[in-house]
Design an enzyme around this catalytic site. Structure first.
Site, PDB file in Angstrom:
ATOM      1  N   TYR A  23      -7.448  11.829  -7.331  1.00  0.00           N
ATOM      2  CA  TYR A  23      -6.976  12.116  -8.686  1.00  0.00           C
ATOM      3  C   TYR A  23      -7.833  13.123  -9.447  1.00  0.00           C
ATOM      4  O   TYR A  23      -7.480  13.500 -10.558  1.00  0.00           O
ATOM      5  CB  TYR A  23      -6.912  10.813  -9.495  1.00  0.00           C
ATOM      6  CG  TYR A  23      -5.976   9.795  -8.898  1.00  0.00           C
ATOM      7  CD1 TYR A  23      -4.599   9.976  -8.959  1.00  0.00           C
ATOM      8  CD2 TYR A  23      -6.457   8.655  -8.263  1.00  0.00           C
ATOM      9  CE1 TYR A  23      -3.732   9.052  -8.403  1.00  0.00           C
ATOM     10  CE2 TYR A  23      -5.599   7.718  -7.711  1.00  0.00           C
ATOM     11  CZ  TYR A  23      -4.243   7.923  -7.780  1.00  0.00           C
ATOM     12  OH  TYR A  23      -3.379   7.008  -7.234  1.00  0.00           O
ATOM     13  N   ASN A  74       4.751   6.883 -16.046  1.00  0.00           N
ATOM     14  CA  ASN A  74       4.037   6.794 -14.780  1.00  0.00           C
ATOM     15  C   ASN A  74       3.761   5.311 -14.565  1.00  0.00           C
ATOM     16  O   ASN A  74       2.774   4.783 -15.062  1.00  0.00           O
ATOM     17  CB  ASN A  74       2.730   7.587 -14.814  1.00  0.00           C
ATOM     18  CG  ASN A  74       2.006   7.558 -13.486  1.00  0.00           C
ATOM     19  OD1 ASN A  74       2.276   6.715 -12.640  1.00  0.00           O
ATOM     20  ND2 ASN A  74       1.073   8.476 -13.314  1.00  0.00           N
ATOM     21  N   HIS A  80       6.349   0.736  -7.190  1.00  0.00           N
ATOM     22  CA  HIS A  80       6.699   0.365  -5.821  1.00  0.00           C
ATOM     23  C   HIS A  80       7.372  -0.992  -5.701  1.00  0.00           C
ATOM     24  O   HIS A  80       7.964  -1.292  -4.667  1.00  0.00           O
ATOM     25  CB  HIS A  80       5.452   0.411  -4.941  1.00  0.00           C
ATOM     26  CG  HIS A  80       4.695   1.686  -5.084  1.00  0.00           C
ATOM     27  ND1 HIS A  80       5.240   2.919  -4.783  1.00  0.00           N
ATOM     28  CD2 HIS A  80       3.446   1.935  -5.555  1.00  0.00           C
ATOM     29  CE1 HIS A  80       4.354   3.858  -5.040  1.00  0.00           C
ATOM     30  NE2 HIS A  80       3.261   3.287  -5.514  1.00  0.00           N
ATOM     31  N   ASP A  87      14.588  -2.983 -14.504  1.00  0.00           N
ATOM     32  CA  ASP A  87      15.611  -3.581 -15.367  1.00  0.00           C
ATOM     33  C   ASP A  87      15.412  -3.192 -16.828  1.00  0.00           C
ATOM     34  O   ASP A  87      16.389  -2.923 -17.538  1.00  0.00           O
ATOM     35  CB  ASP A  87      15.610  -5.100 -15.225  1.00  0.00           C
ATOM     36  CG  ASP A  87      16.157  -5.573 -13.885  1.00  0.00           C
ATOM     37  OD1 ASP A  87      16.789  -4.756 -13.173  1.00  0.00           O
ATOM     38  OD2 ASP A  87      15.948  -6.755 -13.556  1.00  0.00           O
ATOM     39  N   HIS A 100       4.311  10.948 -11.231  1.00  0.00           N
ATOM     40  CA  HIS A 100       3.172  10.452 -10.453  1.00  0.00           C
ATOM     41  C   HIS A 100       2.189  11.597 -10.277  1.00  0.00           C
ATOM     42  O   HIS A 100       2.591  12.715  -9.928  1.00  0.00           O
ATOM     43  CB  HIS A 100       3.615   9.927  -9.089  1.00  0.00           C
ATOM     44  CG  HIS A 100       4.483   8.722  -9.190  1.00  0.00           C
ATOM     45  ND1 HIS A 100       3.969   7.464  -9.393  1.00  0.00           N
ATOM     46  CD2 HIS A 100       5.829   8.592  -9.162  1.00  0.00           C
ATOM     47  CE1 HIS A 100       4.965   6.604  -9.473  1.00  0.00           C
ATOM     48  NE2 HIS A 100       6.106   7.263  -9.342  1.00  0.00           N
ATOM     49  N   LEU A 101       0.922  11.338 -10.515  1.00  0.00           N
ATOM     50  CA  LEU A 101      -0.110  12.362 -10.375  1.00  0.00           C
ATOM     51  C   LEU A 101      -0.218  12.849  -8.935  1.00  0.00           C
ATOM     52  O   LEU A 101      -0.323  14.048  -8.679  1.00  0.00           O
ATOM     53  CB  LEU A 101      -1.463  11.818 -10.839  1.00  0.00           C
ATOM     54  CG  LEU A 101      -1.555  11.484 -12.328  1.00  0.00           C
ATOM     55  CD1 LEU A 101      -2.782  10.632 -12.607  1.00  0.00           C
ATOM     56  CD2 LEU A 101      -1.587  12.753 -13.153  1.00  0.00           C
ATOM     57  N   SER A 102      -0.205  11.923  -8.003  1.00  0.00           N
ATOM     58  CA  SER A 102      -0.314  12.281  -6.587  1.00  0.00           C
ATOM     59  C   SER A 102       1.086  12.353  -5.975  1.00  0.00           C
ATOM     60  O   SER A 102       2.052  11.841  -6.538  1.00  0.00           O
ATOM     61  CB  SER A 102      -1.156  11.247  -5.836  1.00  0.00           C
ATOM     62  OG  SER A 102      -0.496   9.995  -5.809  1.00  0.00           O
ATOM     63  N   ARG A 111       3.620   3.145  -0.478  1.00  0.00           N
ATOM     64  CA  ARG A 111       3.694   3.903  -1.735  1.00  0.00           C
ATOM     65  C   ARG A 111       4.843   4.915  -1.748  1.00  0.00           C
ATOM     66  O   ARG A 111       5.070   5.586  -2.744  1.00  0.00           O
ATOM     67  CB  ARG A 111       2.389   4.653  -1.990  1.00  0.00           C
ATOM     68  CG  ARG A 111       1.205   3.757  -2.248  1.00  0.00           C
ATOM     69  CD  ARG A 111       0.005   4.598  -2.652  1.00  0.00           C
ATOM     70  NE  ARG A 111      -1.220   3.855  -2.610  1.00  0.00           N
ATOM     71  CZ  ARG A 111      -1.723   3.174  -3.635  1.00  0.00           C
ATOM     72  NH1 ARG A 111      -1.081   3.141  -4.786  1.00  0.00           N
ATOM     73  NH2 ARG A 111      -2.861   2.538  -3.505  1.00  0.00           N
TER      74      ARG A 111
END
Length: 147
Positions: A23, A74, A80, A87, A100-102, A111
């Site tokens: 990150y 995020n 996951h 919901d 998502h950062l990655s 993931r």
């Protein structure tokens, strides 16, 4: 004025310390500052929320439809497996973009699936903090400005 809520899930408060190889050294506060700076000339209010607790994130999502035009989320690890967050996102009548950062598709097998993405207009993954900017640009250009 347009209002957008940026929601960050568990462990993102540890950015800058947690897994710097994955990150980088940027903190969540730095990311929030970069987002605000990028949109400083827009007629836009951006609020930020982070929690490590699933229930608090769900409450914030549900409350968001009273005040915001859209959310950027995020969900982190909750993406996951959290049907509860999925919901909640489905229950609101404002659009959401997942970030998502990655690149979750280059990571561990568990993931690579995002259940929360099913309630999002789209997912931006792997561009670091710039993914948040991309999500807000999409919202402004395709959802808010056209109204």
């Amino acid at each position: 004025m347009n209002n957008i809520l940026v929601i960050n899930g568990p462990n993102l408060n540890l950015l800058g310390k947690r897994e710097p190889d994955m990150y980088g050294n940027i903190t969540l506060e730095n990311i929030n500052q970069k987002i605000k700076l990028h949109f400083k000339n827009e007629d836009l209010k951006i609020d930020f929320f982070q929690s490590n607790e699933e229930g608090k994130i769900i409450d914030k999502i549900i409350e968001s439809q009273k005040k915001y035009n859209a959310i950027v989320i995020n969900p982190a690890a909750y993406s996951h497996y959290s049907i509860a967050i999925l919901d909640a996102m489905r229950s609101i009548n404002i659009p959401a973009v997942e970030v998502h950062l990655s690149n979750i598709y280059k990571r561990e097998e568990y993931r690579k699936k995002s259940v929360t993405a099913e309630a999002s207009l789209g997912v931006i993954s792997g561009f670091g903090y710039y993914g948040y900017i991309m999500a807000i640009e999409f919202i402004l250009n395709n959802l808010v400005r056209e109204k």
